[in-house]
Design a protein around this motif. Structure first.
Motif, short mmCIF file in Angstrom:
data_model
loop_
_atom_site.label_atom_id
_atom_site.label_comp_id
_atom_site.label_asym_id
_atom_site.label_seq_id
_atom_site.Cartn_x
_atom_site.Cartn_y
_atom_site.Cartn_z
N UNK A 140 16.47 3.92 -40.24
CA UNK A 140 16.78 5.34 -40.04
C UNK A 140 15.47 6.10 -39.89
N UNK A 141 15.52 7.20 -39.17
CA UNK A 141 14.30 8.00 -39.05
C UNK A 141 14.64 9.49 -39.15
N UNK A 142 13.70 10.20 -39.75
CA UNK A 142 13.73 11.66 -39.80
C UNK A 142 12.36 12.11 -39.37
N UNK A 143 12.24 12.49 -38.11
CA UNK A 143 10.94 12.86 -37.60
C UNK A 143 10.01 11.66 -37.62
N UNK A 144 8.87 11.81 -38.31
CA UNK A 144 7.89 10.73 -38.35
C UNK A 144 8.12 9.76 -39.51
N UNK A 145 9.17 10.00 -40.32
CA UNK A 145 9.44 9.14 -41.47
C UNK A 145 10.57 8.16 -41.16
N UNK A 146 10.31 6.88 -41.41
CA UNK A 146 11.27 5.83 -41.14
C UNK A 146 11.67 5.15 -42.45
N UNK A 147 12.94 4.79 -42.56
CA UNK A 147 13.43 4.02 -43.70
C UNK A 147 13.92 2.69 -43.17
N UNK A 148 13.33 1.60 -43.70
CA UNK A 148 13.70 0.24 -43.31
C UNK A 148 14.54 -0.35 -44.42
N UNK A 149 15.72 -0.88 -44.06
CA UNK A 149 16.65 -1.39 -45.07
C UNK A 149 16.90 -2.87 -44.81
N UNK A 150 16.68 -3.68 -45.85
CA UNK A 150 16.98 -5.12 -45.83
C UNK A 150 17.84 -5.42 -47.04
N UNK A 151 19.02 -5.99 -46.84
CA UNK A 151 19.92 -6.32 -47.95
C UNK A 151 19.94 -5.19 -48.97
N UNK A 152 19.39 -5.43 -50.17
CA UNK A 152 19.42 -4.41 -51.22
C UNK A 152 18.09 -3.66 -51.35
N UNK A 153 17.13 -3.91 -50.47
CA UNK A 153 15.85 -3.22 -50.62
C UNK A 153 15.65 -2.21 -49.50
N UNK A 154 14.88 -1.21 -49.81
CA UNK A 154 14.62 -0.12 -48.88
C UNK A 154 13.15 0.24 -48.97
N UNK A 155 12.49 0.31 -47.83
CA UNK A 155 11.08 0.69 -47.78
C UNK A 155 10.94 1.86 -46.83
N UNK A 156 10.05 2.77 -47.20
CA UNK A 156 9.81 3.94 -46.35
C UNK A 156 8.41 3.87 -45.77
N UNK A 157 8.29 4.35 -44.53
CA UNK A 157 7.00 4.35 -43.86
C UNK A 157 6.89 5.59 -42.99
#
Length: 130
Positions: A39-56
């Motif tokens: 998912x993205x909001x402007x320049x921020x992206x959220x990467x989701x794998x199974x039960x983990x979530x990382x933001x970049x």
């Protein structure tokens, strides 16, 4: 926390640079091979794998060439670590490669490289470049 080690990988791939760029730079493209969902909001992206979530945070991009994300910590602050995906085309042969620059803990570098190999393999399957 120990410092992570920077490494670089290169993968030959049979695809046009414009098509590849779509797969490395858009949430829908990235969610087809890089993460389960993006998912993205402007320049921020959220990467989701199974039960983990990382933001970049998207920190740079050049259309048709590369994209670079800086990881955010739990508080939403930028870390010193990033990952970059570059598309390289040989001017003479027109061979295309994807170059990945990433960081990993010293004892996890080989595992991290294997993960990238698997993800790029998934990308090749998605675009029909197997």
């Amino acid at each position: 926390m120990s410092d992570k080690i920077k490494y670089e990988l290169e993968f030959p791939i049979h695809a046009s640079t414009s098509m590849l760029y779509n797969y490395i730079s858009t949430p829908s493209g990235l969610s087809e091979w890089f993460a389960d969902n993006v998912n993205s909001r402007g320049e921020f992206f959220t990467f989701i794998w199974d039960d983990s979530e990382e933001k970049a945070k998207l920190i740079s991009k050049r259309s048709g060439e590369r994209i670079k994300f800086r990881w955010l910590d739990e508080d939403g602050n930028e870390s010193e670590y990033f990952f970059e995906i570059k598309i390289q085309e040989d001017e003479i042969t027109k061979d295309v490669s994807i170059v990945v620059i990433d960081f990993a803990e010293e004892d996890e570098v080989e595992e991290s490289k294997l993960l990238w190999e698997n993800q790029i393999s998934d990308l090749k399957h998605v675009i029909g470049s197997v």
